[in-house]
Design an enzyme around this catalytic site. Sequence first.
Site, mmCIF file in Angstrom:
data_model
loop_
_atom_site.group_PDB
_atom_site.id
_atom_site.type_symbol
_atom_site.label_atom_id
_atom_site.label_comp_id
_atom_site.label_asym_id
_atom_site.label_seq_id
_atom_site.Cartn_x
_atom_site.Cartn_y
_atom_site.Cartn_z
ATOM 1 N N HIS A 153 0.834 -1.208 0.000
ATOM 2 C CA HIS A 153 0.000 0.000 0.000
ATOM 3 C C HIS A 153 0.869 1.259 0.000
ATOM 4 O O HIS A 153 0.364 2.365 -0.220
ATOM 5 C CB HIS A 153 -0.936 -0.008 1.210
ATOM 6 C CG HIS A 153 -2.290 0.563 0.935
ATOM 7 N ND1 HIS A 153 -2.500 1.598 0.036
ATOM 8 C CD2 HIS A 153 -3.517 0.253 1.432
ATOM 9 C CE1 HIS A 153 -3.787 1.890 0.006
ATOM 10 N NE2 HIS A 153 -4.425 1.095 0.837
ATOM 11 N N ASP A 361 -9.378 -9.346 -18.517
ATOM 12 C CA ASP A 361 -9.314 -10.529 -19.379
ATOM 13 C C ASP A 361 -7.914 -10.635 -19.972
ATOM 14 O O ASP A 361 -7.492 -9.772 -20.744
ATOM 15 C CB ASP A 361 -10.372 -10.408 -20.478
ATOM 16 C CG ASP A 361 -10.454 -11.630 -21.368
ATOM 17 O OD1 ASP A 361 -9.600 -12.532 -21.252
ATOM 18 O OD2 ASP A 361 -11.371 -11.677 -22.210
#
Length: 436
Positions: A153, A361
Site C-alpha cells: 500500500h 481478461d
Amino acid sequence: MASKMVEIVSKMFIKPSSPTPQSLRRYNLSSIDQTIDSEVTSLAFFYTYNPSHESSKIGDLLKNSLSKTLVSYYQFAGRLIENDYIDCNDEGVEFVEVRIHGRMNDILKRGKSFATDLVLPTRIIALHEDSLLIVQLSHFDCGGIAIGFGASHKVSDGVSNVMFMKDWASSTSLSTFHKPTPLLTADSIFPPEDNKLLSNKSIVSFQQCLGKRFVFSTEAIEKLKSKAIEYGIQKPSRVEVVTAFLCQCAANCDLPRKKPYAIISAVNLRPYLALPQNSIGNIFSFYFCINDEGMDNQFSALISKLRNGKQKLLENIISKEKLTYESQMQELTKCLDQLNISSLDTYFCSSWCRFPVYDIDFGWGKPILVSPFQPHVKDLILLMDSPEGDGIEALITMEEKKMAAFEKNEELRSFAYLDSPEPEALIIPEEDKSFE
C-alpha cells in the site's frame, strides 16, 4: 491441510524488459504514501479452463507480458528506501508459480475465503521488506487458473492496482503490444513531508481476526434503500445503505454497553481532483463520523452523518493539505476531545463497488470470481460487487468472539446471507492435462 494442497513449481523475479532511465530512478513517496500503514492490498482472480490456451504455456506468457508492463510501472520493480522514496533499480517483482492439487470447483465449495487463501502468496504480509509486488499463478487440476496479486500500500491504492491489472491483461491478450501510460504524479499532488514530523498513529488495528463474507442481493439492497427513504434520506446509494446497516449491526454486538464508535470511510479523490483514472499512487483520503447517541434509530442517522463527513472532506478539495492523513487524524482527535470520548470502536470501511475487476481478461475470458483477502485488519468492512454485478459482497473481519455475535444478528440475516462453505457449484469445463 491447505499447505499440502499447494506445490511450488517455480519462484523468480521478473524485471522490466528495458532498463528504467536514470532520470526516473528516484520515485518520491507522497505525503499519503509516507503516512499509510505498511499493509498489502491483495486480490485473487479465478479463471476457468480455456482450451485455446495450454496451461503449460500460460506461465511464460504472463511473465513476458509482466516484464513489458513493468517498463511503465517501474516503481513496482524497485525497493523502498526507509519511508522516503522508492529506488527504481529494476530488481523486479516476485513471481511464484504453483500447482494446487484439486479442482477449482471443489475448492470453491469449501468457501471463497479458503480458495483465496490458497492462491495468494504466503509471504504477502511481509511484502514491503523486499519486493513491492508479488504475483502467484496457481494451476488447478481441472486446467483452471488463478492469479493472486499483492502490492504494498506504500506504492498504490485499489484504483491503481486495478489499472495495473487491466494494463497487464491487455499486454497479455493483445497480439500487438500497446505500452501502458500510467500517470505517476501522486507526489506532486501531495508533496512529501519530513518523516520526523509525521504521526505514527494508525487508523486500523492489525491483529488475528476472522474474515467472513455476507452477500446482499439486489432485492435486499432495494429494501434498505426504501427503509432509508422512509426515514427522510434523499436518494440513498447502495454503498451508503449497506455500509450504515453493517456498522449498525456490528455496533449492536456490543450491547448492553452501547459503546460509542467511529466509522472511517475511504474515498477515491481522482474524480474530485479532476484527475484521470490512470493516475497511479495513493490518491485517496478518508472521512469519518462518530456515533455517541445510543442505539436507537441508528440507520438513517448514520447515513446522514456519513454524508456530512464526506461533504466536509470534499469542501477542502481546493486546499489539498486538508485532505491528508495527518489533517484528518487531527480532526478526528479534536472531535473526540469535544465529545469527551476517551475510547471507542472504529470500523474502517472501503468500497470497491463499480471497480471493473470482472473485466480483466488476459485472453482466456473474464474471471468467474475476484476476491480480496485481508484478514489481519480488525473491524474492516470491504464492499465489492457480486460476480453477477447486481448485488454486493461484504468482506467483514472481526475478532472471533465479536464475529460469533455478529453473524447471529437476526436483522443482519434478514437482509444478507453468509457465504457458506458450500456455495452453488460453478460449472468448470473438461479437465486439461497439459500442465502435467
